[in-house]
Structure formats: structure tokens, C-alpha cells
Design a protein around this motif. Structure first.
Motif, short mmCIF file in Angstrom:
data_model
loop_
_atom_site.label_atom_id
_atom_site.label_comp_id
_atom_site.label_asym_id
_atom_site.label_seq_id
_atom_site.Cartn_x
_atom_site.Cartn_y
_atom_site.Cartn_z
N ASP A 1 -4.81 -1.06 -11.10
CA ASP A 1 -4.25 0.02 -10.28
C ASP A 1 -5.05 1.35 -10.68
OD1 ASP A 1 -3.19 0.93 -13.00
OD2 ASP A 1 -1.42 -0.46 -12.50
N GLU B 1 5.33 -4.29 3.90
CA GLU B 1 6.33 -4.86 3.26
C GLU B 1 7.25 -3.90 2.93
OE1 GLU B 1 5.09 -6.78 -0.39
OE2 GLU B 1 3.11 -7.45 0.52
N GLU B 2 6.80 -2.54 2.58
CA GLU B 2 7.88 -1.56 2.30
C GLU B 2 8.72 -1.05 3.64
OE1 GLU B 2 8.91 -0.20 -0.52
OE2 GLU B 2 7.39 -1.31 -1.58
N SER C 1 2.85 1.80 -6.25
CA SER C 1 2.05 0.61 -6.15
C SER C 1 0.74 0.85 -6.61
CB SER C 1 2.26 0.06 -5.04
OG SER C 1 3.61 -0.49 -4.66
N GLU D 1 -1.15 -3.75 4.58
CA GLU D 1 -0.20 -5.18 4.25
C GLU D 1 0.75 -4.69 3.30
OE1 GLU D 1 0.20 -8.22 5.47
OE2 GLU D 1 -1.07 -7.34 6.93
N HIS D 2 0.42 -3.71 2.14
CA HIS D 2 1.49 -3.47 1.24
C HIS D 2 2.52 -2.41 2.01
CE1 HIS D 2 3.75 -1.75 -2.05
NE2 HIS D 2 3.56 -0.51 -1.68
N ARG E 1 -5.73 -4.04 3.39
CA ARG E 1 -4.92 -4.30 2.15
C ARG E 1 -3.87 -3.36 1.76
NH1 ARG E 1 -7.16 -4.51 -3.67
NH2 ARG E 1 -9.04 -3.86 -2.75
N MET E 2 -4.21 -2.18 2.21
CA MET E 2 -3.14 -0.91 1.80
C MET E 2 -2.32 -1.22 3.18
SD MET E 2 -1.95 1.41 0.09
CE MET E 2 -3.41 1.70 -1.13
N LYS F 1 3.09 -1.19 -9.41
CA LYS F 1 4.21 -2.13 -9.28
C LYS F 1 5.06 -1.10 -8.55
CE LYS F 1 6.74 0.53 -13.09
NZ LYS F 1 7.43 0.33 -14.48
N ARG F 2 6.00 -1.68 -7.82
CA ARG F 2 7.18 -0.88 -6.91
C ARG F 2 8.52 -1.23 -7.84
NH1 ARG F 2 10.43 -3.94 -3.72
NH2 ARG F 2 10.55 -2.25 -2.16
N ASN G 1 7.44 4.40 -3.40
CA ASN G 1 7.04 2.89 -3.70
C ASN G 1 5.62 2.81 -3.46
OD1 ASN G 1 8.55 1.29 -5.44
ND2 ASN G 1 9.78 0.60 -3.65
N ASN G 2 5.11 3.46 -2.14
CA ASN G 2 3.72 3.03 -1.82
C ASN G 2 2.80 3.93 -2.56
OD1 ASN G 2 4.30 1.89 0.70
ND2 ASN G 2 4.61 3.71 1.57
#
Length: 364
Positions: free
Chosen positions: A135, A18-19, A51, A14-15, A11-12, A56-57, A47-48
Motif C-alpha cells: 500500500d 466490492e465496496e 485500502s 474492481e475494489h 484494479r482500483m 486493508k478495509r 474504506n476505499n
């Protein structure tokens, strides 16, 4: 809490993907012209953490995000410039009391970052839902509530603000610095870059986004990262420790209430451990003789050692690998024409590379 949020799990990943994809879109705009890439990478890294901690980013051009990145850069630089005071406690007491020069600026920067975190705490408190933990901050606030009747509880909002600030200082700055160094290494040592590119083409190809699992089939790339962490010790002076009782280590007596500063640089530059060529950058140090396996000796400790070692090790390793591989999958990196890469470091909280231009060329 971190495990529940997917720390070190798919899951991490995947985030992070995106970044990275947004970062690469921005890097396309700099192809063919000398650019300081670290200014693009820093927002992506923080941003990592945003989140993870705040749920949030922030957009790249958000004034709030630009100010946060500026504060984090400044904090790292000022903290490093004052690290010598650890060796002179009497002078440190005077400087702390007067709060002058860099010490005064560091206090103001730390206060600003703390205020940012405290504002986030207020927003989280107003929307807190025990059935929907968004979070790390939500999780911590719920823990405070659970222990509200425990007078000995150490879970407090001020500590949450401090911990959140620490996440940014340790979690985004050090990883960004490591990726910066790896891009400079790629430009300064073209033969190293070629070997990494060959592994990328063979294992990942040009179309598929890399995964953390790919590292198992990319020993040279992993060795190149491990050797960078040794050759340019990312955190030369570890965080200060404090002895709670009289201790003995290897025949040395260490009294209770001593301040202990682990010097990781001395381990990474010890000829007895690494050989006489300790000053050279050689990824082969971390490879088996046939080059097919990564071999990490027990004295390779970039994240420190023991139960107080870096809690963000897993996330950092995933980030560094994915950022490096995804960038080199699309771009070749070189020094600007007529320029040489400067590989001398500058000491902040981490050993930072000097800000300098690099050239990106699309890989066709």
C-alpha cells in the motif's frame, strides 16, 4: 506510488465495486422506510481510502471504523466552522495560542486521527517487506529508508502521518458529500432522476455492474454530476496557499510570503461565466445543443486548477460516477411523504447537505 497501486486503473475500479456491492446490500435493508443514507455511505467511502493507504478495509460494524468515521465527520465540521479565521490573522494567532472552543476540539480530533495513522505506521514498520509493497504507507516507509543518509530529505514519519490523515479528510469526505448531494438532487428533481435512469437502462441495463467506461455513453448523467459540483461548490474555499516569491497575476502584485485563499465559490456563481440563471440547477449547461456530448468549459474547476490541483481527481470522479449509477440502477429515490428536500448547504471543509431522510424504492 499511487499509479503503481492501480490509482485510476481497472484494479482500483474492481475494489470500488466490492465496496459498492456491500453498500447496496445494506441499502436493501432500508427499502420503504425513511433513512439517512449518508451514514451508510461514509464507511464505504473511507474504506476505499483505507485500502489505498493502509492496505486493508475495516468492517462496517468494527468499533475502530465507527470511531474513525466519527472523527472524520467532526474534523470536517470543526475545520469549516473556523475557516473565517483565515481572514483575521491577528485573531487567529490569539485563538491558536489559547486553543479554546472549536479550535481546542479541532486540535484534539486532529491528534486522534494522527494517532490512528501513527499506530498504522508502527504496524507497517514491523512487517515491512521491500519485495512486497502492499500500500501507500509501505511505499513511503521504503522511500524514507532509501533517503536515510540524505540530511535534506523531507520524507519523514511525521509527514507520512499527516499525509495519511489528509488522504482521509480530502479523499473520503468530499466524495461522500458529492454522492450525498446527487442522491438529494435525484429526490428533489424527479425529471433529472428519470433521465439518469433512462441512460442507465439503455447503456448498462439492470444486470451488469456499471464501469467507468460507461460514462462515455451517458452524457446526461455526467452533466448532472458536473452541474452539481458547480451549483453546490463542494469545496467553496480552497486550501490556503503561500507565495514563495513576489508574483504578478492579471496586473495584481502579490508580495512574497502572502497567504492566498482561492475562493472557488466565486467562479461557480459568476453570472458573466454561467449566465443569469447561475442560481438554478441545470445539467444542460454541460451538454452540447443536441444533448449527445458533455461540454466542460475551462472555468469549470471543481478540483481546482494548475499543478497544485487535487491529486485525487481521477479516483474521485470514478467513485462518484460508479456509486451514483450503481445505486440508481437498483433504487428510485424520493423524499418521505409530505416532506420537501432541503437543498441548503452547511459549510465544513466541504459544503455539506443537511442530514435528512430519503426513501428507497426497488426498481423492478
Amino acid at each position: 506510488m499511487l499509479r503503481d497501486l492501480g490509482f485510476g486503473k481497472t484494479r482500483m475500479e474492481e475494489h470500488i465495486k466490492e465496496e459498492i456491492l456491500e453498500l447496496i446490500e445494506r441499502m436493501f435493508e432500508h427499502v420503504g422506510k425513511p433513512s439517512k443514507l449518508s451514514f451508510l455511505i461514509a464507511p464505504s467511502m473511507s474504506n476505499n481510502i483505507a485500502s489505498l493507504v493502509f492496505g486493508k478495509r475495516l468492517k462496517y460494524d468494527d468499533p475502530e471504523r465507527q470511531n474513525l468515521d466519527r472523527l472524520l465527520r467532526e474534523f470536517g465540521r470543526l475545520a469549516g466552522s473556523l475557516s473565517w479565521l483565515a481572514f483575521f490573522p491577528k485573531i487567529k494567532q490569539i485563538v491558536d495560542y489559547l486553543n479554546i472552543g472549536n479550535k481546542g476540539r479541532l486540535t484534539r480530533v486532529a491528534r486522534e486521527i494522527g494517532n490512528y495513522c501513527r499506530n498504522e505506521i508502527k504496524k507497517h514498520e514491523a512487517t515491512l517487506d521491500p519485495n512486497n509493497v502492499r500500500d501507500f504507507m509501505d511505499g513511503y516507509l521504503l522511500e524514507i529508508q532509501k533517503r536515510a543518509n540524505d540530511p535534506s530529505s523531507t520524507f519523514k514519519k511525521e509527514i507520512l502521518a499527516d499525509v495519511s490523515r489528509g488522504f482521509f479528510g480530502a479523499g473520503s469526505e468530499t466524495v461522500r458529500v458529492t454522492v450525498d448531494w446527487m442522491l438529494l438532487i435525484s429526490a428533489a428533481f424527479p425529471e433529472v432522476q428519470k433521465k439518469i435512469l433512462a441512460e442507465i437502462d439503455e447503456v448498462v441495463g439492470r444486470e451488469r455492474f456499471p464501469t467507468w467506461q460507461d460514462r462515455q455513453s451517458m452524457p446526461f448523467t455526467e452533466a448532472a454530476i458536473a452541474e452539481l459540483m458547480r451549483w453546490r461548490t463542494i469545496v467553496p474555499l480552497n486550501l490556503m496557499r503561500y507565495t514563495l516569491q513576489d508574483s504578478e497575476l492579471n496586473g495584481y502584485f502579490i508580495p512574497k510570503n502572502s497567504h492566498i485563499l482561492p475562493v472557488l465559490w466565486s467562479v461557480d456563481n459568476n453570472e458573466k461565466l454561467w449566465g443569469r440563471d447561475v442560481k438554478e440547477y441545470k445539467p444542460e449547461r454541460f451538454l452540447s445543443e443536441d444533448g449527445r456530448k458533455v461540454v466542460k468549459p475551462e472555468f469549470a474547476i471543481p478540483f481546482s486548477i494548475g499543478k497544485r490541483s487535487c491529486p485525487g481527481k481521477t479516483l474521485a470522479e470514478i467513485e462518484i460516477f460508479l456509486y451514483l449509477v450503481a445505486i440508481l440502477q437498483r433504487f428510485e429515490i424520493s423524499a418521505p411523504p409530505g416532506k420537501e428536500i432541503d437543498l441548503e448547504g452547511e459549510l465544513g471543509i466541504s459544503l455539506q447537505p443537511k442530514r435528512q431522510d430519503l426513501c428507497l424504492k426497488l426498481r423492478h
